[in-house]
Write a protein that holds these residues in place. Structure first.
Motif, PDB file in Angstrom:
ATOM      1  N   LEU A 179      58.861  17.953 -43.941  1.00 44.65           N
ATOM      2  CA  LEU A 179      58.676  18.052 -42.909  1.00 44.65           C
ATOM      3  C   LEU A 179      60.252  19.412 -43.235  1.00 44.65           C
ATOM      4  CD1 LEU A 179      57.759  14.611 -40.561  1.00 44.65           C
ATOM      5  CD2 LEU A 179      57.187  17.257 -40.503  1.00 44.65           C
ATOM      6  N   LYS A 180      61.089  18.537 -43.992  1.00 39.75           N
ATOM      7  CA  LYS A 180      62.591  19.496 -43.897  1.00 39.75           C
ATOM      8  C   LYS A 180      61.968  20.841 -44.714  1.00 39.75           C
ATOM      9  CE  LYS A 180      66.103  20.394 -46.920  1.00 39.75           C
ATOM     10  NZ  LYS A 180      65.877  21.355 -47.493  1.00 39.75           N
ATOM     11  N   ASP A 181      60.994  20.745 -45.755  1.00 45.27           N
ATOM     12  CA  ASP A 181      60.484  22.055 -46.402  1.00 45.27           C
ATOM     13  C   ASP A 181      59.942  22.763 -45.258  1.00 45.27           C
ATOM     14  OD1 ASP A 181      61.981  20.713 -48.811  1.00 45.27           O
ATOM     15  OD2 ASP A 181      59.948  20.311 -49.260  1.00 45.27           O
ATOM     16  N   LYS A 182      59.455  22.037 -44.382  1.00 44.54           N
ATOM     17  CA  LYS A 182      58.353  23.180 -44.007  1.00 44.54           C
ATOM     18  C   LYS A 182      59.546  23.424 -42.805  1.00 44.54           C
ATOM     19  CE  LYS A 182      53.555  21.553 -42.535  1.00 44.54           C
ATOM     20  NZ  LYS A 182      52.756  20.735 -41.128  1.00 44.54           N
ATOM     21  N   GLY A 183      60.127  22.823 -42.210  1.00 44.86           N
ATOM     22  CA  GLY A 183      61.464  23.453 -41.206  1.00 44.86           C
ATOM     23  C   GLY A 183      62.472  24.734 -41.680  1.00 44.86           C
ATOM     24  N   ASP A 184      62.245  24.738 -43.171  1.00 45.15           N
ATOM     25  CA  ASP A 184      62.854  25.433 -43.911  1.00 45.15           C
ATOM     26  C   ASP A 184      62.500  27.432 -43.681  1.00 45.15           C
ATOM     27  OD1 ASP A 184      65.191  23.650 -44.396  1.00 45.15           O
ATOM     28  OD2 ASP A 184      64.376  23.207 -46.493  1.00 45.15           O
ATOM     29  N   GLY A 185      61.044  26.787 -44.459  1.00 42.76           N
ATOM     30  CA  GLY A 185      60.229  27.733 -43.961  1.00 42.76           C
ATOM     31  C   GLY A 185      59.644  28.846 -42.662  1.00 42.76           C
ATOM     32  N   PHE A 186      60.369  27.667 -41.877  1.00 42.40           N
ATOM     33  CA  PHE A 186      59.682  28.463 -40.268  1.00 42.40           C
ATOM     34  C   PHE A 186      61.545  29.039 -40.083  1.00 42.40           C
ATOM     35  CE2 PHE A 186      56.973  24.467 -38.887  1.00 42.40           C
ATOM     36  CZ  PHE A 186      55.603  25.740 -39.062  1.00 42.40           C
ATOM     37  N   TYR A 187      62.340  28.619 -40.728  1.00 36.18           N
ATOM     38  CA  TYR A 187      63.500  29.076 -40.126  1.00 36.18           C
ATOM     39  C   TYR A 187      63.991  30.044 -41.082  1.00 36.18           C
ATOM     40  CZ  TYR A 187      69.236  29.995 -40.568  1.00 36.18           C
ATOM     41  OH  TYR A 187      70.126  30.193 -40.722  1.00 36.18           O
ATOM     42  N   ARG A 188      63.660  30.478 -42.140  1.00 34.78           N
ATOM     43  CA  ARG A 188      63.313  31.458 -42.873  1.00 34.78           C
ATOM     44  C   ARG A 188      62.590  32.535 -42.521  1.00 34.78           C
ATOM     45  NH1 ARG A 188      63.847  28.333 -47.653  1.00 34.78           N
ATOM     46  NH2 ARG A 188      61.226  28.261 -48.220  1.00 34.78           N
ATOM     47  N   THR A 189      61.267  32.425 -41.536  1.00 38.44           N
ATOM     48  CA  THR A 189      60.415  33.925 -41.004  1.00 38.44           C
ATOM     49  C   THR A 189      60.599  33.914 -39.472  1.00 38.44           C
ATOM     50  OG1 THR A 189      59.489  31.770 -40.043  1.00 38.44           O
ATOM     51  CG2 THR A 189      58.325  32.795 -42.544  1.00 38.44           C
ATOM     52  N   GLY A 190      62.686  33.371 -39.133  1.00 34.98           N
ATOM     53  CA  GLY A 190      62.639  33.590 -38.325  1.00 34.98           C
ATOM     54  C   GLY A 190      62.125  32.619 -37.237  1.00 34.98           C
ATOM     55  N   ASN A 191      61.683  31.864 -37.154  1.00 32.18           N
ATOM     56  CA  ASN A 191      60.891  30.507 -35.978  1.00 32.18           C
ATOM     57  C   ASN A 191      61.465  29.617 -36.037  1.00 32.18           C
ATOM     58  OD1 ASN A 191      58.994  29.501 -34.513  1.00 32.18           O
ATOM     59  ND2 ASN A 191      56.974  29.739 -35.497  1.00 32.18           N
ATOM     60  N   LEU A 192      62.504  29.732 -35.221  1.00 32.34           N
ATOM     61  CA  LEU A 192      63.684  28.327 -35.235  1.00 32.34           C
ATOM     62  C   LEU A 192      63.344  27.361 -34.227  1.00 32.34           C
ATOM     63  CD1 LEU A 192      67.050  30.892 -34.398  1.00 32.34           C
ATOM     64  CD2 LEU A 192      65.896  30.099 -36.690  1.00 32.34           C
ATOM     65  N   ASN A 193      62.040  27.915 -33.429  1.00 34.66           N
ATOM     66  CA  ASN A 193      61.786  26.905 -32.214  1.00 34.66           C
ATOM     67  C   ASN A 193      61.141  26.042 -33.176  1.00 34.66           C
ATOM     68  OD1 ASN A 193      62.624  27.329 -29.801  1.00 34.66           O
ATOM     69  ND2 ASN A 193      62.275  28.890 -29.454  1.00 34.66           N
ATOM     70  N   ALA A 194      59.934  26.591 -34.068  1.00 38.34           N
ATOM     71  CA  ALA A 194      59.320  25.535 -34.893  1.00 38.34           C
ATOM     72  C   ALA A 194      59.995  24.856 -36.323  1.00 38.34           C
ATOM     73  CB  ALA A 194      58.088  26.697 -35.622  1.00 38.34           C
ATOM     74  N   ALA A 195      61.347  25.246 -36.521  1.00 41.16           N
ATOM     75  CA  ALA A 195      61.636  24.815 -37.364  1.00 41.16           C
ATOM     76  C   ALA A 195      62.401  23.224 -36.874  1.00 41.16           C
ATOM     77  CB  ALA A 195      62.836  25.573 -38.050  1.00 41.16           C
ATOM     78  N   VAL A 196      63.075  24.391 -35.211  1.00 44.79           N
ATOM     79  CA  VAL A 196      64.218  22.413 -34.825  1.00 44.79           C
ATOM     80  C   VAL A 196      63.032  21.840 -34.806  1.00 44.79           C
ATOM     81  CG1 VAL A 196      64.460  21.950 -32.106  1.00 44.79           C
ATOM     82  CG2 VAL A 196      65.638  24.020 -33.550  1.00 44.79           C
TER      83      VAL A 196
END
Length: 401
Positions: A58-75
């Motif tokens: 789940l952390k890896d998923k969040g990191d991926g979302f963060y790198r693409t700028g999808n901050l809400n999905a990362a949260v």
């Protein structure tokens, strides 16, 4: 039968991460996590993807979302991981980074605070499970930035100074501390100008514009304040240029030029529009004391009496205002060039070059004259293109007839 062969199938244990690229394999960390948390093996009939069942994934998923700028999905991904493992420091740290960018500053502070508390007791095994310890100074700096955004500057400075002690070679932290200290000083013209100039040098153009805007909003009509406003308009115009906001750069230059003309040409205060051609003539008279010539329409530019062309109350103020006038013209010329108003740009460059040469800045004057020549050539090319287009249009009309 003698020649018959038997086909033997060997089934290898299926990796739980076979759906991920090999470089992302985290089997060792997952097994470690399960041992630490006494988790049972997942049943084969469990249809949930492993990335939805393991905090690490789940952390890896969040990191991926963060790198693409999808901050809400990362949260959301980090929050789900923290529901399973509330002591996952890296998820707290990364969710705090998302909150900071989303403007949820209190949430960022809360996550950083909890992560810092857990950091004290984190052992090597726990750090290994998370893929390494989060640097404490990073959490402190992140919390400090959020505190500063909420106006809690004293607390923010304390966090930054602690982070700097942990990482004394970090120049970015030193600059942030310097900025905080300057923000904590009483706000006056001098401090705002210094703050804007420092931010501009660091290429923080939005921050520089903010400082210059605050300066321009300050009250005061004395001669010193007028000089500061001129410089602020010129500097904010430079920020607009760096951000490719050419229309805004022209607007700020026009405002600065209007301030100059209010003193030199009070009779035209309500009607004079700082036309580049008129300003060029104004500069020529300001520098050379020449008589006013006719403009391109055959009319005489009004109000330019020799005894009215004094920009300052003393020599120092006069020099400062002439310098601001030169910068305003050069920056407006650059903006007009980008807006393809080449003739207007050429007039501004000419006026700026005249002022710089009069001030003894020959090198700057020559560069401005080179820019003037470029604008003249671009204007000539534009006229040729227009003429060629007109001829083509006439030819088309003849064909149609």
């Amino acid at each position: 039968k003698k020649n018959e062969t038997a086909k033997v199938e060997v089934e290898f244990t299926k990796l739980e991460t076979d759906h991920l690229p090999a470089r992302e394999s985290r089997e060792k960390e997952i097994r470690h996590f399960k041992r630490q948390n006494n988790l049972k093996p997942v049943n084969s009939d469990d249809t949930n993807d492993v990335s939805e069942r393991e905090p690490i994934f789940l952390k890896d998923k969040g990191d991926g979302f963060y790198r693409t700028g999808n901050l809400n999905a990362a949260v959301n991904a980090y929050s789900t991981a923290l529901d399973m493992d509330s002591g996952f420091i890296r998820c707290l740290a990364n969710r705090a980074a998302c909150f900071l960018q989303l403007g949820q500053f209190q949430e960022c502070i809360d996550d950083c605070t909890k992560a810092l508390e857990l950091h004290k007791d984190q052992d090597d095994d726990a750090a290994a499970r998370e893929g390494g310890a989060v640097p404490r100074q990073r959490l402190l700096a992140r919390r400090g930035r959020a505190l500063a955004q909420l106006g809690r500057l004293g607390e923010a400075l304390a966090d930054y100074e602690t982070a700097k002690r942990l990482d004394p070679e970090n120049h970015a932290l030193a600059k942030d501390i310097e900025e905080l200290v300057s923000c904590m000083k009483p706000m006056d013209v001098s401090s705002l100008r210094s703050r804007g100039d420092a931010r501009f040098k660091e290429k923080d153009y939005e921050g520089a514009k903010e400082a210059y805007t605050l300066l321009l909003q300050m009250q005061g009509e004395d001669a010193g304040m007028q000089t500061e406003r001129l410089a602020a308009y010129a500097n904010r115009a430079a920020c607009h240029l760096c951000c490719s906001d050419f229309g805004l750069a022209v607007d700020d230059a026009d405002r600065g030029l209007a301030l100059i003309l209010q003193r030199a040409l009070p009779q035209l205060e309500s009607s004079y529009d700082a036309n580049p051609k008129h300003i060029c003539e104004f500069v020529d008279q300001l520098v050379n004391g020449s008589k006013v010539g006719e403009d391109v329409t055959g009319g005489v530019t009004q109000g330019m009496e020799p005894d009215s062309l004094c920009l300052g109350e003393d020599a120092e103020q006069e020099a400062a205002r002439r310098a601001s006038l030169a910068r305003l013209l050069a920056r407006r010329g650059t903006a007009l060039g980008h807006l393809k108003k080449y003739l207007d740009a050429a007039n501004d460059y000419k006026g700026a070059a005249t002022l710089q040469r009069a001030a003894g800045n020959e090198g700057v004057a020559q560069q401005l004259e080179a820019d003037l020549e470029i604008m003249n050539n671009l204007h000539l090319n534009y006229l040729k293109e227009q003429a060629a287009a007109a001829i083509l249009e006439e030819d088309d009309d003849e064909v149609l007839d």
